[in-house]
Design a protein around this motif. Structure first.
Motif, PDB file in Angstrom:
ATOM      1  N   GLN A   1       0.823  -1.201   0.000  1.00  0.00           N
ATOM      2  CA  GLN A   1       0.000   0.000   0.000  1.00  0.00           C
ATOM      3  C   GLN A   1       0.861   1.257   0.000  1.00  0.00           C
ATOM      4  OE1 GLN A   1      -2.843  -1.073   3.335  1.00  0.00           O
ATOM      5  NE2 GLN A   1      -4.282  -0.212   1.859  1.00  0.00           N
ATOM      6  N   GLY A   2       0.537   2.173  -0.915  1.00  0.00           N
ATOM      7  CA  GLY A   2       1.230   3.448  -1.008  1.00  0.00           C
ATOM      8  C   GLY A   2       2.554   3.410  -1.718  1.00  0.00           C
TER       9      GLY A   2
ATOM     10  N   GLN B   1      -3.981   0.844  -7.105  1.00  0.00           N
ATOM     11  CA  GLN B   1      -4.783   1.180  -5.936  1.00  0.00           C
ATOM     12  C   GLN B   1      -5.001  -0.079  -5.117  1.00  0.00           C
ATOM     13  OE1 GLN B   1      -8.617   2.930  -6.724  1.00  0.00           O
ATOM     14  NE2 GLN B   1      -9.054   3.295  -4.557  1.00  0.00           N
ATOM     15  N   ILE B   2      -4.584  -0.036  -3.846  1.00  0.00           N
ATOM     16  CA  ILE B   2      -4.710  -1.183  -2.944  1.00  0.00           C
ATOM     17  C   ILE B   2      -5.511  -0.728  -1.735  1.00  0.00           C
ATOM     18  CG2 ILE B   2      -3.490  -2.939  -1.614  1.00  0.00           C
ATOM     19  CD1 ILE B   2      -1.082  -2.501  -3.406  1.00  0.00           C
ATOM     20  N   ASN B   3      -6.697  -1.266  -1.585  1.00  0.00           N
ATOM     21  CA  ASN B   3      -7.559  -0.931  -0.463  1.00  0.00           C
ATOM     22  C   ASN B   3      -7.707  -2.133   0.459  1.00  0.00           C
ATOM     23  OD1 ASN B   3      -8.043   1.681  -1.330  1.00  0.00           O
ATOM     24  ND2 ASN B   3      -9.900   1.130  -2.440  1.00  0.00           N
ATOM     25  N   GLN B   4      -7.654  -1.869   1.749  1.00  0.00           N
ATOM     26  CA  GLN B   4      -7.921  -2.914   2.730  1.00  0.00           C
ATOM     27  C   GLN B   4      -9.380  -2.794   3.134  1.00  0.00           C
ATOM     28  OE1 GLN B   4      -5.198  -3.142   6.011  1.00  0.00           O
ATOM     29  NE2 GLN B   4      -6.091  -5.018   6.799  1.00  0.00           N
ATOM     30  N   THR B   5     -10.236  -3.580   2.474  1.00  0.00           N
ATOM     31  CA  THR B   5     -11.677  -3.429   2.635  1.00  0.00           C
ATOM     32  C   THR B   5     -12.192  -3.989   3.948  1.00  0.00           C
ATOM     33  OG1 THR B   5     -12.090  -5.493   1.452  1.00  0.00           O
ATOM     34  CG2 THR B   5     -12.019  -3.467   0.148  1.00  0.00           C
ATOM     35  N   THR B   6     -11.433  -4.870   4.569  1.00  0.00           N
ATOM     36  CA  THR B   6     -11.807  -5.439   5.861  1.00  0.00           C
ATOM     37  C   THR B   6     -10.541  -5.756   6.635  1.00  0.00           C
ATOM     38  OG1 THR B   6     -12.933  -7.280   6.988  1.00  0.00           O
ATOM     39  CG2 THR B   6     -11.955  -7.754   4.860  1.00  0.00           C
TER      40      THR B   6
ATOM     41  N   ASN C   1      -7.923  -5.454  -1.753  1.00  0.00           N
ATOM     42  CA  ASN C   1      -8.479  -5.220  -3.081  1.00  0.00           C
ATOM     43  C   ASN C   1      -7.417  -4.513  -3.914  1.00  0.00           C
ATOM     44  OD1 ASN C   1      -9.844  -4.086  -5.329  1.00  0.00           O
ATOM     45  ND2 ASN C   1     -11.763  -4.007  -4.225  1.00  0.00           N
ATOM     46  N   ILE C   2      -6.829  -5.221  -4.889  1.00  0.00           N
ATOM     47  CA  ILE C   2      -5.739  -4.674  -5.705  1.00  0.00           C
ATOM     48  C   ILE C   2      -6.249  -4.417  -7.116  1.00  0.00           C
ATOM     49  CG2 ILE C   2      -3.435  -5.084  -6.638  1.00  0.00           C
ATOM     50  CD1 ILE C   2      -2.858  -6.843  -4.235  1.00  0.00           C
ATOM     51  N   ARG C   3      -6.129  -3.172  -7.571  1.00  0.00           N
ATOM     52  CA  ARG C   3      -6.546  -2.785  -8.912  1.00  0.00           C
ATOM     53  C   ARG C   3      -5.404  -2.042  -9.591  1.00  0.00           C
ATOM     54  NH1 ARG C   3      -9.569  -6.037  -7.746  1.00  0.00           N
ATOM     55  NH2 ARG C   3     -11.844  -5.967  -7.544  1.00  0.00           N
TER      56      ARG C   3
ATOM     57  N   GLY D   1     -17.217   5.192  10.195  1.00  0.00           N
ATOM     58  CA  GLY D   1     -16.450   4.066  10.720  1.00  0.00           C
ATOM     59  C   GLY D   1     -14.977   4.367  10.628  1.00  0.00           C
ATOM     60  N   ASN D   2     -14.144   3.424  11.091  1.00  0.00           N
ATOM     61  CA  ASN D   2     -12.708   3.715  11.166  1.00  0.00           C
ATOM     62  C   ASN D   2     -11.960   3.356   9.901  1.00  0.00           C
ATOM     63  OD1 ASN D   2     -12.449   0.887  11.257  1.00  0.00           O
ATOM     64  ND2 ASN D   2     -10.810   0.978  12.779  1.00  0.00           N
ATOM     65  N   ASN D   3     -12.654   2.889   8.859  1.00  0.00           N
ATOM     66  CA  ASN D   3     -11.947   2.435   7.661  1.00  0.00           C
ATOM     67  C   ASN D   3     -12.567   3.035   6.402  1.00  0.00           C
ATOM     68  OD1 ASN D   3     -10.348   1.113   5.817  1.00  0.00           O
ATOM     69  ND2 ASN D   3     -11.388  -0.852   6.015  1.00  0.00           N
ATOM     70  N   PRO D   4     -12.077   4.177   5.934  1.00  0.00           N
ATOM     71  CA  PRO D   4     -12.609   4.770   4.703  1.00  0.00           C
ATOM     72  C   PRO D   4     -12.236   3.993   3.441  1.00  0.00           C
ATOM     73  CG  PRO D   4     -10.734   6.034   5.490  1.00  0.00           C
ATOM     74  CD  PRO D   4     -11.047   5.016   6.559  1.00  0.00           C
ATOM     75  N   GLU D   5     -11.432   2.927   3.566  1.00  0.00           N
ATOM     76  CA  GLU D   5     -11.096   2.085   2.420  1.00  0.00           C
ATOM     77  C   GLU D   5     -12.108   0.961   2.213  1.00  0.00           C
ATOM     78  OE1 GLU D   5      -6.967   0.720   2.418  1.00  0.00           O
ATOM     79  OE2 GLU D   5      -6.545   2.147   4.020  1.00  0.00           O
ATOM     80  N   THR D   6     -13.077   0.839   3.090  1.00  0.00           N
ATOM     81  CA  THR D   6     -13.949  -0.328   3.087  1.00  0.00           C
ATOM     82  C   THR D   6     -14.827  -0.399   1.849  1.00  0.00           C
ATOM     83  OG1 THR D   6     -15.474  -1.600   4.473  1.00  0.00           O
ATOM     84  CG2 THR D   6     -15.878   0.757   4.291  1.00  0.00           C
ATOM     85  N   SER D   7     -15.264  -1.593   1.545  1.00  0.00           N
ATOM     86  CA  SER D   7     -16.239  -1.852   0.487  1.00  0.00           C
ATOM     87  C   SER D   7     -16.776  -3.252   0.736  1.00  0.00           C
ATOM     88  CB  SER D   7     -15.598  -1.767  -0.904  1.00  0.00           C
ATOM     89  OG  SER D   7     -16.563  -1.922  -1.924  1.00  0.00           O
TER      90      SER D   7
END
Length: 1022
Positions: free
Chosen positions: A142-143, A149-154, A162-164, A981-987
């Motif tokens: 990440q970063g 774009q790598i998001n930690q959804t959970t 989630n890697i795109r 919530g504490n995770n704005p990367e969630t989906s």
């Protein structure tokens, strides 16, 4: 020898010191500024004898004789050879290795010098990813990567990354990249791969880099190389860290406590002109008696990791062994994740022309995770948020309650089971045994020609067990005791790949070329067996025999298989290392597609020009390197599952003839012999620039691509007897900019380096199926002429503030009143309508950011070092789905604390977020049940992902070559305005088992939180 001094003889039975031929050499190794360098490897050339420098750069080493040559090597510096001769004291200065462009980079089916790469490729080494205490490699990336774009959804251990690469690519086919481990395109993801096994990672982003992977490369390719034995070195290392994880209070969704909730209920009845139930007449009675159901599901949890690495290199062989144990207890109670892994990589040179090698990597993963994620009634975290805080978690005896329900007069229409009991007593475990293995043989019959054949095997045996005892449930309104249920599922996957490659490389003066050709075959088979049983007489015996009933609707056996045959070729050419050209082509034949369209061809070509080698730039000293790149190619996406091209048959259909039931079969879907893969045509232009002797390095890429023949289930007229038809339709256009900058801000004793990247990705839907201009997701729309997967709904304009405002504004007939939500009349007909021909819904925003970025700073001062890693996004929004429960104005659930400031009257209008509670569901229901911008919030963020501080002790001669102690903090702080919530990367999607898919990204269902982790680690080299 001076007289009077005794001559010391070795004691009997003890070895003597160095022989007369041996020479003891001492010295110091310094950098270009004269500061001592800690951890420099020093080796006697041609032997395994060596040492490393201490924290001041000092060393001592016994060498065999005066002809010995010492090899000095250190990351970031040029290797140096120093003959010993008659010297016994050495002072060695290491030169900074600014020629990183001469590094060898792994690309598809081979490697290239970094300066000669003509595609968009980014690499990371294991040294850049050290000291980050996480379970999977995606968290470490990440970063770090431009255009990725790598998001930690959970926050579930081992899950949720989630890697795109360069954005979403497809409507319904997958968007995950292809993962290739040691040349083997694996069928799954890399979540269960031990990060400590990885040597380096290459990200292939453009078509020129990925086209050799053909029909699977549209989403980019991640190449992973695992650790091998180092030339001339024998090393043993032990790495360990341990720490604790916790969910910070900051960032949690703020819910009403027991007193606040009772006050809300009291006001609810008062505002509606109703009698206040006894339970809420005195809210002060609940002061200090809050039952925080969400917090009760969380804990402070340990995490630990141990890795032993052994590598050796002999004259004709090298071997690397990595064994790891990872144990992470999740921050949700009863969550355990354990991984045991082993990797053995060996290579043997049987002769100057023949080499063989094999890699074998078994692993075992145990995972027990409560069903934490999901919608209301599915995920216990979501359920816990809206459980009334006046309901007790434990009874008067300190035992967990079984379920809670207050009188219906209180508005409590649901029975709430105890979520803590559900987390502790419901088993939800998976046991995975994995094996990744390959073997190869190479033969070089003549100079420049290499023939290589490999066989690769990937095996997975997965055992899943779910048991819901009669004493617990994860569902709302289910009384206890409930019916005990068990699910047993066994999944066995086996994939094998055979590759046969020929590579010929030659140079003629200033002309250099390499030609690659080959063919591959890959086969995959999956066997799934599932048994569902229920009604157990004793919860302590959850075996199949212990069940009274076998549920045949949930019991089945499935087989899936596919095959892929491919032919590939690549030509790379350069003139003087200055003018570069690469052309590649791959032809794939896939069993996943129709009989008329089994084969596809994927060509690419790329050019490069090292401008800094031209005479007109030689005098510009500020420019140390400059290269222009351009590429164009065609790649595919075949990620649609199996058998979608066939007319499928259901053989369990029954019919009645003359009063008798007869078994039968029925066609359930239409065949499509022309079904093929999605095709992406991509152009990339890039610039690689080094300034001031590479003190500043910049990489810029612009890309544009078009994805056509989208794989989608097209709706068809019902007269056909079916609802949809799998076909290739439509087109999506993508484009974007990527910028990565690396700077050496200071050198010398204090070193400060910065790496930063930023990416802009855009897309537009150009066409869908004939007669179809839009496709709907959960709260989304994908529409021709608009970006992909946008949020869709009504526009909230606050509340009707008074009677005058209500009378002068468009209304929902019979459902609008003073204080209720005020929605925008988009079509201007004077009436608010949801759905139908007069729909007032419109595009509200995007789950995809305007840009994503990352920032890494590393510092070194003497033996101390520090690294700070951050990543973020800007312009993306999140759909706060849990508000439809946690802001239900009818008061049937607990409420978000912001609802305290709701509309109560024209004189007390609140803060404009939530409306009146008066009128019941006919009026309040619009706010929660009609998707609107009231649910949508800015989720831009910047997260300090990791801070690590370390100290290098250098060598202790009797114990180890080097030692390093470090402290690390992961998920340090999240800067965001998002309050859901504490995770704005969630989906998430409703069942908690995914991120919502391509059409429904960016939905917050209060997923498993991402913890903050504190660790202390130790690295030892022997």
């Amino acid at each position: 020898m001076p007289s009077g001094l005794p001559v010391t003889q070795p004691a009997p039975g003890r070895p003597a010191g160095p022989s007369v031929a041996d020479i003891r050499v001492t010295g110091q190794v310094v950098d270009e500024k004269g500061a001592g360098l800690s951890g420099v490897t020093i080796q006697v050339k041609g032997t395994t004898k060596g040492t490393t420098t201490d924290s001041q750069g000092n060393f001592q080493l016994v060498v065999p004789n005066e002809q010995s040559v010492l090899l000095f090597s250190f990351v970031g510096y040029k290797s140096k050879e120093v003959p010993v001769g008659k010297q016994t004291t050495l002072h060695v200065t290491m030169d900074v290795n600014d020629q990183v462009l001469n590094e060898v980079v792994v690309v598809g089916y081979g490697s290239q010098l970094k300066r000669e790469i003509t595609g968009a490729v980014q690499t990371l080494s294991s040294t850049e990813l050290k000291d980050i205490p996480v379970s999977q490699i995606g968290q470490k990336l990440q970063g770090r990567l431009a255009g990725v774009q790598i998001n930690q959804t959970t926050g579930k251990p081992g899950q949720g990354m989630n890697i795109r690469i360069r954005g979403q690519v497809s409507v319904s086919a997958g968007s995950d990249p292809l993962y290739v481990v040691d040349g083997f395109p694996i069928t799954g993801n890399i979540a269960q791969l031990n990060p400590d096994e990885i040597e380096d990672i290459s990200i292939l982003k453009d078509a020129a880099s990925t086209s050799l992977y053909g029909s699977r490369a549209a989403n980019g390719v991640v190449l992973i190389t695992t650790k091998k034995g180092k030339i001339g070195q024998t090393n043993v290392s032990f790495d360990a860290y341990a720490g604790i994880q916790q969910v910070p209070k900051h960032g949690r969704l703020e819910m009403m406590n027991a007193q606040e909730f009772a006050q809300f209920k009291k006001e609810y009845y008062q505002d509606g002109g109703q009698a206040v139930p006894t339970e809420f007449q005195n809210p002060e009675q609940y002061a200090g008696k809050n039952n925080d159901w969400y917090d009760a599901l969380l804990r402070v949890a340990p995490i630990q990791s141990y890795t032993l690495s052994v590598s050796s290199n002999k004259e004709r062989s090298n071997t690397s062994l990595v064994a790891g144990v990872f144990n992470q207890q999740g921050v949700v109670i009863n969550n355990a994740y354990k991984r045991y892994s082993l990797r053995l990589n060996s290579n043997y040179n049987l002769s100057d022309r023949v080499a063989v090698g094999f890699n074998v990597a078994p692993s075992y993963v145990y995972d027990n995770t409560p069903r934490s994620d999901g919608d209301r009634g599915t995920g216990i975290l979501f359920n816990a948020l809206h459980t009334w805080p006046i309901m007790p978690i434990r009874d008067a005896n300190g035992e967990l309650t079984k379920y809670n329900q207050l009188p219906s007069s209180t508005g409590n229409i649901y029975a709430y089971p105890n979520w803590v009991r559900a987390a502790k007593e419901i088993t939800n475990e998976t046991k995975n045994t994995n094996l990744l293995s390959n073997a190869y043989i190479t033969y070089s019959p003549i100079k420049g020609l290499s023939l290589k054949s490999t066989i690769n095997i990937e095996y997975l045996n997965s055992k899943y067990f779910w048991f819901n005892p009669s004493t617990a449930t994860a569902n709302i309104n289910v009384p206890i005791p409930t019916t005990a249920v068990s699910i047993r599922q066994s999944v066995e996957n086996i994939s094998w790949l055979n590759e046969n490659l020929a590579t010929y490389a030659r140079s003629f003066g200033d002309h250099h070329f390499e030609l690659l050709g080959g063919f591959t075959n890959q086969h995959f088979r999956q066997d799934v067996t599932r048994i569902t049983a229920n009604t157990y007489s004793d919860d302590r015996l959850p075996t199949i025999q212990g069940a009274i009933n076998i549920d045949r609707t949930g019991t089945n056996n499935q087989v899936n298989a596919w095959a892929l045959t491919s032919y590939l070729s690549r030509l790379t050419y350069n003139y003087k290392g200055k003018y570069l050209f690469t052309a590649a082509i791959r032809t794939d034949g896939s069993s996943r597609f129709g009989s008329n369209n089994r084969w596809g061809t994927f060509p690419s070509a790329s050019l490069g020009w090292v401008v800094s080698d031209e005479n007109f730039l030689q005098s510009v000293r500020q420019v140390s390197f400059a290269k222009l790149r351009a590429s164009y190619g065609v790649i595919g996406n075949n990620n649609i599952g199996n058998y979608t091209q066939y007319a499928l048959v259901n053989n369990t259909v029954n019919a009645v003839f003359g009063g008798n039931v007869a078994t039968g079969a029925a066609v359930t879907s239409l065949s499509n012999p022309n079904l093929g893969w999605e095709t992406t045509k991509q152009f990339d232009f890039g610039l690689d620039l080094g300034l001031f002797n590479d003190r500043i390095q910049l990489v810029y890429d612009f890309y544009t691509k078009r994805t056509t023949n989208l794989l989608y289930a097209v709706q068809i007229p019902q007269e056909a007897g079916f609802t949809n038809f799998n076909d290739n339709i439509g087109e999506i256009k993508f484009w974007g900019h990527e910028i990565a900058v690396n700077t050496k801000n200071t050198t010398g004793r204090f070193k400060w380096n910065t790496s930063a990247n930023i990416s802009f990705n855009r897309n537009k839907v150009m066409a869908l199926a004939p007669g179809i201009d839009r496709v709907y997701g959960s709260f989304h729309i994908t529409q021709v002429g608009k970006p992909f997967g946008q949020f869709y709904g009504l526009v909230s304009q606050g509340m009707y503030m008074n009677q005058e405002d209500l009378n002068s504004s468009p209304q929902i007939p019979g459902r609008s009143a003073v204080g209720t939500i005020k929605l925008k009349d988009v079509n201007g007909d004077g009436v608010i309508t949801y759905g139908g021909d007069m729909d007032d819904r419109t595009i509200l925003g995007s789950p995809f950011p305007k840009f994503v970025y990352g920032l890494t700073n590393t510092f070194q001062f003497g033996s101390w070092d520090m690294a700070i890693v951050g990543s973020g996004s800007f312009g993306n929004k999140l759909w706060m789905r849990h508000l439809y429960s946690t802001a239900n104005l009818d008061g049937v659930f607990n409420m978000v604390k912001k609802a305290i400031h709701r509309f109560r009257s024209p004189q007390d209008p609140g803060d404009g977020i939530f409306g009146t509670t008066v009128g019941g569901g006919n009026f309040t229901g619009v706010e929660r049940d009609w998707p609107n911008s009231h649910f949508l919030y800015d989720a831009s963020y910047f997260t300090i992902k990791n801070i690590t501080v370390g100290y290098n002790f250098g060598a202790m001669r009797k114990f180890f070559k080097s030692a390093r102690l470090y402290a690390s903090c992961q998920q340090v702080y999240v800067f965001t305005k998002y309050w859901g919530g504490n995770n704005p990367e969630t989906s998430a999607q409703g069942d908690g088992n995914g991120d919502g898919g391509n059409l429904s990204q960016g939905v917050d269902l209060s997923n498993y939180p991402v913890p903050r982790t504190y660790t202390l680690g130790l690295n030892l080299k022997f």
